[in-house]
Design a protein around this motif. Structure first.
Motif, mmCIF file in Angstrom:
data_model
loop_
_atom_site.group_PDB
_atom_site.id
_atom_site.type_symbol
_atom_site.label_atom_id
_atom_site.label_comp_id
_atom_site.label_asym_id
_atom_site.label_seq_id
_atom_site.Cartn_x
_atom_site.Cartn_y
_atom_site.Cartn_z
ATOM 1 N N ALA A 14 0.811 -1.393 0.106
ATOM 2 C CA ALA A 14 0.090 0.086 0.083
ATOM 3 C C ALA A 14 0.700 1.212 0.100
ATOM 4 O O ALA A 14 0.457 2.429 -0.536
ATOM 5 N N ASP A 15 1.989 1.135 0.835
ATOM 6 C CA ASP A 15 2.848 2.264 0.593
ATOM 7 C C ASP A 15 3.499 2.541 -0.877
ATOM 8 O O ASP A 15 4.151 3.657 -1.100
ATOM 9 N N VAL A 31 -6.901 -0.808 2.918
ATOM 10 C CA VAL A 31 -7.116 -2.085 2.915
ATOM 11 C C VAL A 31 -6.446 -3.150 4.207
ATOM 12 O O VAL A 31 -7.262 -3.992 4.741
ATOM 13 N N PRO A 32 -5.243 -2.944 4.594
ATOM 14 C CA PRO A 32 -4.739 -3.589 5.775
ATOM 15 C C PRO A 32 -5.576 -3.305 6.921
ATOM 16 O O PRO A 32 -5.741 -4.040 7.796
ATOM 17 N N LEU A 44 -8.660 -5.247 6.642
ATOM 18 C CA LEU A 44 -8.480 -6.662 6.854
ATOM 19 C C LEU A 44 -8.096 -6.984 8.338
ATOM 20 O O LEU A 44 -8.638 -8.058 8.898
ATOM 21 N N ARG A 45 -7.427 -6.179 9.241
ATOM 22 C CA ARG A 45 -7.262 -6.289 10.536
ATOM 23 C C ARG A 45 -8.426 -6.595 11.284
ATOM 24 O O ARG A 45 -8.327 -7.347 12.271
ATOM 25 N N MET A 46 -9.457 -5.997 10.778
ATOM 26 C CA MET A 46 -10.900 -5.998 11.596
ATOM 27 C C MET A 46 -11.696 -7.292 11.248
ATOM 28 O O MET A 46 -12.567 -7.346 11.540
ATOM 29 N N ASN A 47 -11.316 -8.128 10.413
ATOM 30 C CA ASN A 47 -11.734 -9.090 9.725
ATOM 31 C C ASN A 47 -10.989 -10.506 9.676
ATOM 32 O O ASN A 47 -10.920 -11.096 8.770
ATOM 33 N N VAL A 48 -10.389 -10.827 10.853
ATOM 34 C CA VAL A 48 -9.372 -12.048 10.802
ATOM 35 C C VAL A 48 -9.902 -13.049 11.618
ATOM 36 O O VAL A 48 -9.326 -14.140 11.393
ATOM 37 N N THR A 97 -10.383 -9.450 -2.834
ATOM 38 C CA THR A 97 -11.321 -8.550 -3.262
ATOM 39 C C THR A 97 -10.678 -7.098 -3.194
ATOM 40 O O THR A 97 -10.932 -6.349 -4.130
ATOM 41 N N LEU A 98 -10.257 -7.127 -2.122
ATOM 42 C CA LEU A 98 -9.713 -5.647 -1.680
ATOM 43 C C LEU A 98 -8.545 -5.162 -2.218
ATOM 44 O O LEU A 98 -8.218 -3.982 -2.288
ATOM 45 N N THR A 99 -7.627 -6.113 -2.658
ATOM 46 C CA THR A 99 -6.324 -5.645 -3.269
ATOM 47 C C THR A 99 -6.579 -5.165 -4.571
ATOM 48 O O THR A 99 -5.357 -4.817 -5.254
ATOM 49 N N ASN A 100 -7.625 -5.517 -5.312
ATOM 50 C CA ASN A 100 -7.670 -4.928 -6.745
ATOM 51 C C ASN A 100 -6.779 -5.861 -7.664
ATOM 52 O O ASN A 100 -6.110 -5.102 -8.810
#
Length: 183
Positions: A145-146, A155-156, A159-163, A175-178
């Motif tokens: 992402a950087d 995105v990270p 994702l951290r909220m959905n582990v 899905t989120l990384t395009n």
């Protein structure tokens, strides 16, 4: 598995909706613009909403014809709703992925495709068993992402909220990384 479609309610055959530019995972909802003749024919044959389809990735370029033999063997049982006719003959539809399915046979019928399907037995795993893998994915995505504009810094964080569910986490990463469907 979705609470809406049990194994006993899973149809033996479904109309096929091949897609090339995106992937829809179980529990995912997306609006797609449809212009492929085979899918437009399927929409004409099944005008009712909602419509259950076998959503499956089709290799090839946007203008190449669909070869039923080359369709991916794992797809998603999806609910298509909210179809909107657009100028130029295309249709925008909302697609909701319900569960993974196995495509066992595809045939052509009246200008569109029909698939014989079976359920896919998914083996769920929890985040604790995959803690190291999840951590490495998150660190990699933070660095990506950087460096890469198409991967948002959100995105990270998302994702951290959905582990808690590692299988769902993997679908969200894709899905989120395009990344492209061909990746």
């Amino acid at each position: 598995m979705t609470p809406n479609i049990s194994d006993s309610e899973l149809p033996e055959t479904l109309p096929v909706m091949p897609i090339r530019s995106t992937i829809v995972f179980p529990a995912g909802v997306i609006a797609v613009q449809v212009g492929m003749a085979v899918t437009l024919e399927m929409f004409a044959a099944y005008p009712e909403d909602p419509l259950l389809v076998a959503l499956v990735t089709a290799p090839g370029g946007p203008d190449e014809p669909i070869d039923p033999r080359k369709l991916r063997k794992i797809g998603v049982l999806a609910r298509v709703s909210d179809r909107l006719n657009l100028p130029g003959g295309s249709v925008q539809a909302t697609v909701h992925g319900l569960r993974r399915i196995r495509i066992t046979d595809v045939s052509e019928q009246d200008g569109h495709l029909i698939a014989s399907i079976r359920r896919v037995r998914e083996i769920g795993v929890n985040a604790e068993e995959n803690e190291d893998h999840i951590a490495r994915i998150l660190v990699t995505l933070e660095a990506l992402a950087d460096e890469v504009e198409r991967v948002s810094r959100e995105v990270p964080r998302i994702l951290r909220m959905n582990v808690a569910d590692a299988s769902r986490f993997a679908d969200l990463v894709a899905t989120l990384t395009n990344f492209s469907a061909a990746s």
